[in-house]
Design a protein around this motif. Sequence first.
Motif, PDB file in Angstrom:
ATOM      1  N   ASN A   2      -6.820  39.659  40.286  1.00  0.00           N
ATOM      2  CA  ASN A   2      -8.255  39.428  40.267  1.00  0.00           C
ATOM      3  C   ASN A   2      -8.857  39.772  38.914  1.00  0.00           C
ATOM      4  O   ASN A   2      -9.751  39.076  38.423  1.00  0.00           O
ATOM      5  CB  ASN A   2      -8.938  40.248  41.369  1.00  0.00           C
ATOM      6  N   GLU A   3      -8.384  40.875  38.318  1.00  0.00           N
ATOM      7  CA  GLU A   3      -8.881  41.277  37.006  1.00  0.00           C
ATOM      8  C   GLU A   3      -8.514  40.242  35.951  1.00  0.00           C
ATOM      9  O   GLU A   3      -9.310  39.953  35.047  1.00  0.00           O
ATOM     10  CB  GLU A   3      -8.317  42.641  36.621  1.00  0.00           C
ATOM     11  N   THR A   6     -10.776  37.222  36.429  1.00  0.00           N
ATOM     12  CA  THR A   6     -12.137  37.551  36.011  1.00  0.00           C
ATOM     13  C   THR A   6     -12.252  37.545  34.491  1.00  0.00           C
ATOM     14  O   THR A   6     -13.208  37.002  33.926  1.00  0.00           O
ATOM     15  CB  THR A   6     -12.553  38.938  36.548  1.00  0.00           C
ATOM     16  N   ALA A   9     -11.939  33.949  33.199  1.00  0.00           N
ATOM     17  CA  ALA A   9     -13.165  33.191  33.470  1.00  0.00           C
ATOM     18  C   ALA A   9     -14.271  33.577  32.492  1.00  0.00           C
ATOM     19  O   ALA A   9     -15.005  32.714  31.987  1.00  0.00           O
ATOM     20  CB  ALA A   9     -13.624  33.442  34.908  1.00  0.00           C
ATOM     21  N   ALA A  10     -14.379  34.879  32.205  1.00  0.00           N
ATOM     22  CA  ALA A  10     -15.398  35.353  31.265  1.00  0.00           C
ATOM     23  C   ALA A  10     -15.148  34.804  29.864  1.00  0.00           C
ATOM     24  O   ALA A  10     -16.080  34.352  29.184  1.00  0.00           O
ATOM     25  CB  ALA A  10     -15.422  36.880  31.240  1.00  0.00           C
TER      26      ALA A  10
END
Length: 212
Positions: A2-3, A6, A9-10
């Motif tokens: 998940n990290e 994330t 995506a950022a």
Amino acid sequence: MNETMTFAAAVFMSFFAVMNPIANTTMFLTLTADKNTLSRKKIALNSVIVAFFITSLFCIAGNSIFMIFGITLPAFKMTGGVLITLIGFESLRGQQSKIQTPNIKAHEQSAQSDLNVAVSPLGIPLLAGPGTITTAVNYVTGGGIFNIIITIMCFFVLCLITYICFLFSKQITKFLGQTGVNVTIRLMGLILAVVGVEMIVTGLKGAFPFMN
């Protein structure tokens, strides 16, 4: 996992906002208006290759550059945040950023080869401009090889998207119209402004630990 998603995506959204392939498509059309289809394809390909290698270089050498010039990460984040925020603010006003955008008239007045147009102003500074480089260095500094790989991969994907947009530039601008292009510019400007402010806040916290 998940990290990782994330972070990726950022990085991608930040690159997308600062490069803004849709808005740059109109710039590409302006700079290649007198070129045939084959020349436009070559220019599009060479411009994204130049942008990819320049940005990747800064991703890999970011930490070394900091050490050579004695730059601290908080100072860079605050300065870079101001730069990104200014670009975003200009986009919110519906203006092409003077920081990131080349002088089109100056380039139109000089007869350049296809390669020269691809390198400058398309590759540098339109695609790999100060905003793009600042964004890249921001995400790799302070991190390890993992951050560098993810950042370069995200930028590669964006270069691919930009190349496709350039190839279909006429169709895209015709489909969106001027209104659609203006809305896209303002939306990306809002995202950039938020990213810039976040960089400033992070930099301030790093420089002044008591703010955490």
